[in-house]
Design an enzyme around this catalytic site. Structure first.
Site, short mmCIF file in Angstrom:
data_model
loop_
_atom_site.label_atom_id
_atom_site.label_comp_id
_atom_site.label_asym_id
_atom_site.label_seq_id
_atom_site.Cartn_x
_atom_site.Cartn_y
_atom_site.Cartn_z
N PRO A 270 0.82 -1.22 0.00
CA PRO A 270 0.00 0.00 0.00
C PRO A 270 0.86 1.26 0.00
O PRO A 270 0.43 2.33 -0.42
CB PRO A 270 -0.80 -0.11 1.30
CG PRO A 270 -0.64 -1.49 1.78
CD PRO A 270 0.62 -2.01 1.20
N GLU B 62 0.75 -8.18 7.68
CA GLU B 62 0.97 -6.73 7.67
C GLU B 62 2.14 -6.36 6.75
O GLU B 62 2.60 -5.23 6.76
CB GLU B 62 1.28 -6.25 9.08
CG GLU B 62 0.17 -6.48 10.09
CD GLU B 62 -1.02 -5.57 9.84
OE1 GLU B 62 -2.13 -6.10 9.71
OE2 GLU B 62 -0.83 -4.35 9.73
N ARG C 142 -0.56 -7.46 -21.55
CA ARG C 142 -1.31 -7.09 -22.74
C ARG C 142 -0.54 -6.09 -23.61
O ARG C 142 -0.89 -5.83 -24.75
CB ARG C 142 -2.69 -6.55 -22.40
CG ARG C 142 -2.74 -5.26 -21.66
CD ARG C 142 -4.16 -4.96 -21.23
NE ARG C 142 -5.01 -4.64 -22.35
CZ ARG C 142 -5.08 -3.44 -22.90
NH1 ARG C 142 -4.29 -2.47 -22.48
NH2 ARG C 142 -5.93 -3.20 -23.88
N ASP D 55 -5.64 2.72 -25.73
CA ASP D 55 -6.03 2.68 -24.31
C ASP D 55 -6.15 4.09 -23.75
O ASP D 55 -5.39 4.96 -24.12
CB ASP D 55 -4.93 1.95 -23.51
CG ASP D 55 -5.11 0.44 -23.64
OD1 ASP D 55 -4.28 -0.29 -23.11
OD2 ASP D 55 -6.08 0.04 -24.30
N1 LIG Z 1 -2.34 -1.02 -3.53
C1 LIG Z 1 -2.31 -1.95 -2.49
C2 LIG Z 1 -1.34 -2.94 -2.26
C3 LIG Z 1 -1.75 -3.59 -1.12
C4 LIG Z 1 -1.05 -4.67 -0.40
C5 LIG Z 1 0.07 -5.28 -1.00
C6 LIG Z 1 0.78 -6.24 -0.30
C7 LIG Z 1 0.39 -6.60 0.99
C8 LIG Z 1 0.92 -7.46 1.96
C9 LIG Z 1 0.10 -7.41 3.08
N2 LIG Z 1 -0.90 -6.52 2.82
C10 LIG Z 1 -1.95 -6.20 3.78
C11 LIG Z 1 -1.61 -5.02 4.63
C12 LIG Z 1 -2.43 -4.72 5.69
C13 LIG Z 1 -2.15 -3.59 6.48
C14 LIG Z 1 -1.07 -2.78 6.18
C15 LIG Z 1 -0.81 -1.52 6.98
N3 LIG Z 1 -0.16 -1.84 8.23
C16 LIG Z 1 -0.05 -0.63 9.04
C17 LIG Z 1 1.16 -0.84 9.92
C18 LIG Z 1 2.02 -1.87 9.21
C19 LIG Z 1 1.24 -2.29 7.99
C20 LIG Z 1 -0.24 -3.08 5.13
C21 LIG Z 1 -0.50 -4.23 4.34
C22 LIG Z 1 -0.75 -6.00 1.56
C23 LIG Z 1 -1.47 -5.05 0.87
N4 LIG Z 1 -2.89 -3.04 -0.68
N5 LIG Z 1 -3.22 -2.05 -1.53
#
Ligand SMILES: Nc1cc(-c2ccc3ccn(Cc4ccc(CN5CCCC5)cc4)c3c2)n[nH]1
Length: 246
Positions: free
Chosen positions: A88, A115, A157, A172
């Site tokens: 994220p 996480e 693609r 696109d």
């Molecule tokens: N564009 C987009 C990509 C993703 C994504 C990609 C990979 C993973 C691996 C685990 N998670 C779940 C997940 C849950 C909570 C947190 C936030 N926490 C707050 C404190 C430490 C972390 C981060 C991550 C992913 C999410 N989500 N959205």
């Protein structure tokens, strides 16, 4: 292009056996290999996660299995592998980014869960290969698998031979060129009248100039309605290029 995907949920990627990407794999255009991260664990429970240092909610993925998995996956092919880490907190994934990635010989996707992955994994990998942390949007998924599917589909693609001539990635939205950075307008096909709705007559006129003008107008209208900020960027780019010409 060779694509390696490391995940604790290999079944998540069955969709990559279907449709365009499935055909591209059969045609040898794409070489997609799935790897179960648990293959690189050595304890009875195949443990891949542990509690976070410093406290906090949830669990973090342990570095050891990832280190061994990445070593194994990148050991057997000379082409420089680029490690893609969906997260994220990554840089926003865009069509431009997809075009750059489609030029690469090899991509390796590390799908995190819980996480996230111990930060030392990316730091260690960066000593041997380019590492890109990317986000597919400002929302939090449960793991990297869905993001990896999005990136693999968007990149694949763009590879020559993947889209039949029935589809074309050239038109696109976000593509550069005539309709650069605009959203595409409405599309229509037969029948010309359906449930009392007519196809816009200009599209049946055979006047290609009028059709192009109409499509550009519709693209501008849709962009103004759904993504006004793109128009501001477009105007700024136009002004900049005009200033450069003056
Ligand atoms: N564009 C987009 C990509 C993703 C994504 C990609 C990979 C993973 C691996 C685990 N998670 C779940 C997940 C849950 C909570 C947190 C936030 N926490 C707050 C404190 C430490 C972390 C981060 C991550 C992913 C999410 N989500 N959205």
């Amino acid at each position: 292009m060779r694509i390696d995907i490391i995940t604790i949920f290999p079944d998540y990627f069955v969709p990559l056996e279907l449709s365009l990407i499935g055909k591209a794999r059969e045609a040898g255009i794409l070489d997609v290999r799935l790897h179960d991260l648990r293959s690189w664990t050595h304890d009875r429970h195949n443990t891949v996660d542990d509690t976070p240092y410093g406290g906090g909610p949830g669990m973090v993925m342990k570095p050891e299995p990832w280190g061994e998995a990445l070593d194994a996956v990148t050991a057997d092919d000379p082409a420089p592998a680029r490690l893609i880490l969906p997260t994220p907190s990554g840089t926003p994934f865009t069509q431009e980014h997809a075009k750059r990635l489609s030029q690469q010989p090899r991509l390796v996707f590390a799908c995190g869960r819980y996480e996230g992955i111990d930060a030392r994994v990316a730091a260690d990998a960066a000593e041997r290969m380019p590492v890109e942390e990317l986000s597919i949007g400002d929302y939090v998924l449960a793991g990297g698998e869905a993001a990896t599917l999005v990136v693999v589909e968007t990149v694949s693609r763009l590879l020559p031979g993947v889209l039949g001539n029935a589809e074309s990635a050239v038109q696109d939205s976000f593509a550069s060129g005539a309709m650069e950075n605009l959203l595409e307008g409405p599309v229509y096909t037969k029948p010309a009248r359906w449930r009392d709705q007519e196809v816009p007559p200009v599209l049946l006129s055979g006047d290609h100039g009028a059709v192009d003008r109409w499509r550009r107008h519709e693209a501008l209208r849709k962009t103004a309605r759904n993504r006004p900020e793109l128009l501001r960027e477009l105007a700024a780019q136009r002004l900049e290029s005009m200033d450069r010409r003056d």
